[in-house]
Design a protein around this motif. Structure first.
Motif, PDB file in Angstrom:
ATOM      1  N   TRP A   1      22.772  -3.714  32.157  1.00 12.18           N
ATOM      2  CA  TRP A   1      21.927  -2.599  32.598  1.00 12.18           C
ATOM      3  C   TRP A   1      22.593  -1.245  32.376  1.00 12.18           C
ATOM      4  O   TRP A   1      21.898  -0.225  32.222  1.00 12.18           O
ATOM      5  CB  TRP A   1      21.566  -2.759  34.074  1.00 12.18           C
ATOM      6  CG  TRP A   1      22.720  -2.581  35.029  1.00 12.18           C
ATOM      7  CD1 TRP A   1      23.538  -3.542  35.510  1.00 12.18           C
ATOM      8  CD2 TRP A   1      23.177  -1.354  35.603  1.00 12.18           C
ATOM      9  NE1 TRP A   1      24.493  -3.012  36.344  1.00 12.18           N
ATOM     10  CE2 TRP A   1      24.291  -1.669  36.430  1.00 12.18           C
ATOM     11  CE3 TRP A   1      22.757  -0.029  35.515  1.00 12.18           C
ATOM     12  CZ2 TRP A   1      24.992  -0.694  37.146  1.00 12.18           C
ATOM     13  CZ3 TRP A   1      23.456   0.946  36.227  1.00 12.18           C
ATOM     14  CH2 TRP A   1      24.552   0.619  37.033  1.00 12.18           C
ATOM     15  N   THR A   2      23.931  -1.194  32.323  1.00 11.50           N
ATOM     16  CA  THR A   2      24.622   0.090  32.206  1.00 11.50           C
ATOM     17  C   THR A   2      24.446   0.729  30.828  1.00 11.50           C
ATOM     18  O   THR A   2      24.663   1.934  30.676  1.00 11.50           O
ATOM     19  CB  THR A   2      26.126  -0.061  32.511  1.00 11.50           C
ATOM     20  OG1 THR A   2      26.722  -0.931  31.541  1.00 11.50           O
ATOM     21  CG2 THR A   2      26.348  -0.603  33.902  1.00 11.50           C
ATOM     22  N   TRP A   3      24.098  -0.066  29.821  1.00 14.92           N
ATOM     23  CA  TRP A   3      23.792   0.528  28.519  1.00 14.92           C
ATOM     24  C   TRP A   3      22.314   0.389  28.168  1.00 14.92           C
ATOM     25  O   TRP A   3      21.769   1.209  27.421  1.00 14.92           O
ATOM     26  CB  TRP A   3      24.649  -0.093  27.409  1.00 14.92           C
ATOM     27  CG  TRP A   3      24.521  -1.584  27.251  1.00 14.92           C
ATOM     28  CD1 TRP A   3      25.328  -2.538  27.768  1.00 14.92           C
ATOM     29  CD2 TRP A   3      23.509  -2.287  26.508  1.00 14.92           C
ATOM     30  NE1 TRP A   3      24.896  -3.795  27.411  1.00 14.92           N
ATOM     31  CE2 TRP A   3      23.789  -3.673  26.618  1.00 14.92           C
ATOM     32  CE3 TRP A   3      22.415  -1.877  25.745  1.00 14.92           C
ATOM     33  CZ2 TRP A   3      22.998  -4.642  26.027  1.00 14.92           C
ATOM     34  CZ3 TRP A   3      21.620  -2.848  25.141  1.00 14.92           C
ATOM     35  CH2 TRP A   3      21.926  -4.208  25.286  1.00 14.92           C
ATOM     36  N   ALA A   4      21.660  -0.622  28.743  1.00 12.16           N
ATOM     37  CA  ALA A   4      20.246  -0.834  28.425  1.00 12.16           C
ATOM     38  C   ALA A   4      19.360   0.260  29.024  1.00 12.16           C
ATOM     39  O   ALA A   4      18.438   0.763  28.361  1.00 12.16           O
ATOM     40  CB  ALA A   4      19.798  -2.200  28.934  1.00 12.16           C
ATOM     41  N   MET A   5      19.637   0.659  30.270  1.00 10.38           N
ATOM     42  CA  MET A   5      18.801   1.678  30.917  1.00 10.38           C
ATOM     43  C   MET A   5      18.846   3.018  30.188  1.00 10.38           C
ATOM     44  O   MET A   5      17.795   3.626  29.927  1.00 10.38           O
ATOM     45  CB  MET A   5      19.212   1.844  32.378  1.00 10.38           C
ATOM     46  CG  MET A   5      18.934   0.618  33.252  1.00 10.38           C
ATOM     47  SD  MET A   5      17.177   0.182  33.325  1.00 10.38           S
ATOM     48  CE  MET A   5      16.548   1.452  34.404  1.00 10.38           C
ATOM     49  N   PRO A   6      20.035   3.529  29.824  1.00 16.49           N
ATOM     50  CA  PRO A   6      20.051   4.785  29.070  1.00 16.49           C
ATOM     51  C   PRO A   6      19.357   4.687  27.716  1.00 16.49           C
ATOM     52  O   PRO A   6      18.643   5.618  27.308  1.00 16.49           O
ATOM     53  CB  PRO A   6      21.550   5.079  28.908  1.00 16.49           C
ATOM     54  CG  PRO A   6      22.196   4.368  30.035  1.00 16.49           C
ATOM     55  CD  PRO A   6      21.392   3.125  30.228  1.00 16.49           C
ATOM     56  N   VAL A   7      19.573   3.578  26.997  1.00 19.35           N
ATOM     57  CA  VAL A   7      18.935   3.421  25.686  1.00 19.35           C
ATOM     58  C   VAL A   7      17.417   3.373  25.837  1.00 19.35           C
ATOM     59  O   VAL A   7      16.674   4.026  25.083  1.00 19.35           O
ATOM     60  CB  VAL A   7      19.449   2.138  24.988  1.00 19.35           C
ATOM     61  CG1 VAL A   7      18.618   1.842  23.741  1.00 19.35           C
ATOM     62  CG2 VAL A   7      20.924   2.294  24.615  1.00 19.35           C
ATOM     63  N   LEU A   8      16.951   2.615  26.810  1.00 19.29           N
ATOM     64  CA  LEU A   8      15.506   2.573  27.070  1.00 19.29           C
ATOM     65  C   LEU A   8      14.987   3.946  27.473  1.00 19.29           C
ATOM     66  O   LEU A   8      13.867   4.327  27.113  1.00 19.29           O
ATOM     67  CB  LEU A   8      15.208   1.550  28.171  1.00 19.29           C
ATOM     68  CG  LEU A   8      15.378   0.069  27.787  1.00 19.29           C
ATOM     69  CD1 LEU A   8      15.187  -0.822  29.021  1.00 19.29           C
ATOM     70  CD2 LEU A   8      14.397  -0.320  26.693  1.00 19.29           C
TER      71      LEU A   8
ATOM     72  N   VAL B   1      16.380   6.967  37.385  1.00 21.72           N
ATOM     73  CA  VAL B   1      17.333   6.510  38.403  1.00 21.72           C
ATOM     74  C   VAL B   1      18.354   5.564  37.784  1.00 21.72           C
ATOM     75  O   VAL B   1      19.565   5.652  38.067  1.00 21.72           O
ATOM     76  CB  VAL B   1      16.581   5.822  39.559  1.00 21.72           C
ATOM     77  CG1 VAL B   1      17.574   5.210  40.549  1.00 21.72           C
ATOM     78  CG2 VAL B   1      15.672   6.821  40.276  1.00 21.72           C
ATOM     79  N   GLY B   2      17.893   4.656  36.912  1.00 24.71           N
ATOM     80  CA  GLY B   2      18.806   3.731  36.247  1.00 24.71           C
ATOM     81  C   GLY B   2      19.800   4.453  35.364  1.00 24.71           C
ATOM     82  O   GLY B   2      20.986   4.096  35.310  1.00 24.71           O
ATOM     83  N   ALA B   3      19.345   5.492  34.652  1.00 27.58           N
ATOM     84  CA  ALA B   3      20.247   6.273  33.798  1.00 27.58           C
ATOM     85  C   ALA B   3      21.286   7.016  34.629  1.00 27.58           C
ATOM     86  O   ALA B   3      22.448   7.132  34.224  1.00 27.58           O
ATOM     87  CB  ALA B   3      19.439   7.259  32.957  1.00 27.58           C
ATOM     88  N   VAL B   4      20.884   7.520  35.802  1.00 27.73           N
ATOM     89  CA  VAL B   4      21.831   8.189  36.701  1.00 27.73           C
ATOM     90  C   VAL B   4      22.899   7.206  37.168  1.00 27.73           C
ATOM     91  O   VAL B   4      24.104   7.503  37.138  1.00 27.73           O
ATOM     92  CB  VAL B   4      21.093   8.796  37.913  1.00 27.73           C
ATOM     93  CG1 VAL B   4      22.093   9.269  38.965  1.00 27.73           C
ATOM     94  CG2 VAL B   4      20.211   9.959  37.470  1.00 27.73           C
TER      95      VAL B   4
ATOM     96  N   ILE C   1      16.143  16.191  44.360  1.00 28.56           N
ATOM     97  CA  ILE C   1      17.237  16.264  43.395  1.00 28.56           C
ATOM     98  C   ILE C   1      18.540  15.776  44.027  1.00 28.56           C
ATOM     99  O   ILE C   1      19.293  14.992  43.432  1.00 28.56           O
ATOM    100  CB  ILE C   1      17.407  17.711  42.883  1.00 28.56           C
ATOM    101  CG1 ILE C   1      16.194  18.119  42.055  1.00 28.56           C
ATOM    102  CG2 ILE C   1      18.687  17.846  42.059  1.00 28.56           C
ATOM    103  CD1 ILE C   1      16.204  19.572  41.624  1.00 28.56           C
ATOM    104  N   ALA C   2      18.797  16.226  45.254  1.00 31.40           N
ATOM    105  CA  ALA C   2      20.033  15.843  45.946  1.00 31.40           C
ATOM    106  C   ALA C   2      20.098  14.335  46.161  1.00 31.40           C
ATOM    107  O   ALA C   2      21.153  13.710  45.971  1.00 31.40           O
ATOM    108  CB  ALA C   2      20.130  16.575  47.286  1.00 31.40           C
ATOM    109  N   LEU C   3      18.974  13.731  46.548  1.00 32.29           N
ATOM    110  CA  LEU C   3      18.962  12.287  46.789  1.00 32.29           C
ATOM    111  C   LEU C   3      19.223  11.501  45.513  1.00 32.29           C
ATOM    112  O   LEU C   3      19.952  10.501  45.520  1.00 32.29           O
ATOM    113  CB  LEU C   3      17.618  11.875  47.406  1.00 32.29           C
ATOM    114  CG  LEU C   3      17.396  12.294  48.862  1.00 32.29           C
ATOM    115  CD1 LEU C   3      15.969  11.968  49.289  1.00 32.29           C
ATOM    116  CD2 LEU C   3      18.394  11.604  49.782  1.00 32.29           C
ATOM    117  N   ILE C   4      18.635  11.934  44.395  1.00 37.47           N
ATOM    118  CA  ILE C   4      18.841  11.243  43.126  1.00 37.47           C
ATOM    119  C   ILE C   4      20.310  11.320  42.708  1.00 37.47           C
ATOM    120  O   ILE C   4      20.915  10.331  42.296  1.00 37.47           O
ATOM    121  CB  ILE C   4      17.940  11.841  42.028  1.00 37.47           C
ATOM    122  CG1 ILE C   4      16.471  11.537  42.323  1.00 37.47           C
ATOM    123  CG2 ILE C   4      18.326  11.298  40.653  1.00 37.47           C
ATOM    124  CD1 ILE C   4      15.503  12.198  41.366  1.00 37.47           C
ATOM    125  N   VAL C   5      20.891  12.506  42.835  1.00 39.62           N
ATOM    126  CA  VAL C   5      22.273  12.704  42.399  1.00 39.62           C
ATOM    127  C   VAL C   5      23.260  11.948  43.285  1.00 39.62           C
ATOM    128  O   VAL C   5      24.240  11.372  42.803  1.00 39.62           O
ATOM    129  CB  VAL C   5      22.610  14.215  42.397  1.00 39.62           C
ATOM    130  CG1 VAL C   5      24.096  14.439  42.130  1.00 39.62           C
ATOM    131  CG2 VAL C   5      21.769  14.950  41.357  1.00 39.62           C
TER     132      VAL C   5
END
Length: 369
Positions: free
Chosen positions: A10-17, A52-55, A265-269
């Motif tokens: 998931w750590t590379w799949a989410m950003p690529v997606l 959220v996954g990319a974060v 924004i704060a919650l996401i970060v």
């Protein structure tokens, strides 16, 4: 987050997606009218978990790079990564033209309140229920709180009392000065934390070391982690541009106060680091929880405001930093309670609930000012 020999899928799949989704959404004309057609609604449903996954992926790879590099470069990489995520969300909202002039102020204030009340309170309660009482280094807590008091006063309270510019604003020269001193303060803090007095922030627990690996394999892993970090940050920056449209639509349709954008924004970060902080408290590593929590709030003020001030030279948006009086009261109460909580080197459940009550009040007044 737990480090492993291999990167989870998931750590590379989410950003690529996420990058692929941005291309598709841009090609299909995703914009302010997304709620008027089925495709736009479907894209929005997909957008949120991808962002959220990319974060989470960006923070994971930043921690991996930090883990390999060690201090002080590791902490700096992690801090910069989290700051880039926050800047991406703030600037994306500012670029829509619909963001209020108080967006930066509300985001920074939300980060400080969520960290010093919600996250700290949750960590203390979780640890207190399991261990009754937890210990930490008092000196490190005093350093964090001293930095927070000075930085929040300079950036969020002092603008209300300057007279060069009208309203709760700094003049251009004042903003430049405040940006320089906040960066300088944060750099000195970082040097103190990672080099001069590292022992204050280490705590009693020693991290388990991974099995021995060759320098070549470590270099390969570092290069791959750095590459995936860049991919994840790129995905966050691009998806933030789309998510800004969703935030604008949601706030306007629900007639919610403008400050809600900053809270979102704060919650996401903060979510990825918050999970790590709570897990550390459950392992009786409250010192690590404090480092993660209070360190995040310092990075937000020390790096985000100067960066936004620099970006504002090109965006040319009003930058209102001074808090309203009711927010000042909440901020002072949160910092004063933190001083008492961290004043003895020991915590218990009652202190945690005090912080959570303040956090609940902050959330309630965000929706019902």
């Amino acid at each position: 987050m737990t480090h492993s020999a291999r990167f989870p899928v998931w750590t590379w799949a989410m950003p690529v997606l996420g990058l692929l989704f941005f291309v598709v959404a841009t090609a299909t004309g995703y914009g302010d009218d997304f709620a008027t057609h089925t495709l736009g609604i479907v894209e929005t449903i997909i957008l949120v978990p991808l962002l959220v996954g990319a974060v989470f992926a960006a923070v994971y790879h930043a921690e991996e790079v930090a883990h390999i590099l060690g201090e002080p470069l590791g902490t700096l990489v992690l801090t910069i990564a989290v700051t880039v995520i926050e800047l991406a969300l703030i600037v994306a909202l500012m670029m829509t033209g619909k963001a209020t002039p108080t967006l930066v102020r509300e985001t920074v204030f939300a980060v400080v309140m969520i960290v010093t009340t919600g996250l700290v309170g949750l960590c203390i309660v979780v640890g207190g229920i399991r261990y009754r009482q937890q210990r930490f280094d008092v000196t490190s807590a005093k350093i964090y709180l001293a930095m927070l008091i000075v930085l929040t006063t300079l950036t969020l309270i002092l603008p209300n009392y300057t007279i060069t510019a009208p309203g709760n604003l700094y003049s251009e020269s004042q903003l430049i000065y405040i940006s320089v001193v906040t960066i300088a303060l944060y750099m000195v803090f970082l040097y103190t934390q990672t080099v001069l007095h590292r022992g204050y922030f280490v705590g009693d627990h020693i991290e388990e070391k991974e099995g021995a690996s060759s320098p070549k394999s470590q270099q390969t892993k570092l290069a791959l982690a750095a590459l995936l970090l860049c991919v994840a940050l790129a995905a966050v920056v691009l998806l933030a541009k789309l998510f800004a449209v969703v935030i604008d639509f949601g706030v306007s349709r629900s007639h919610a106060p403008a400050s809600i954008s900053g809270v979102i924004i704060a919650l996401i970060v903060l979510t990825p680091e918050s999970i790590s902080a709570v897990k550390s408290a459950r392992r009786d590593e409250l010192q690590k929880s404090i480092n993660l929590a209070l360190g995040s709030s310092l990075a937000t003020i020390g790096l985000t405001i100067p960066a936004i001030a620099a970006a504002n030279l090109f965006i040319h948006k009003p930058l209102v930093l001074g808090l309203d009086m009711d927010d000042v009261v909440l901020l002072v109460m949160a910092l004063a309670t933190s001083m008492l909580t961290f004043g003895t080197g020991r915590t218990n459940v009652l202190f945690g609930f005090l912080h959570l009550v303040i956090f609940g009040t902050f959330l309630f007044l965000s929706f019902v000012p």
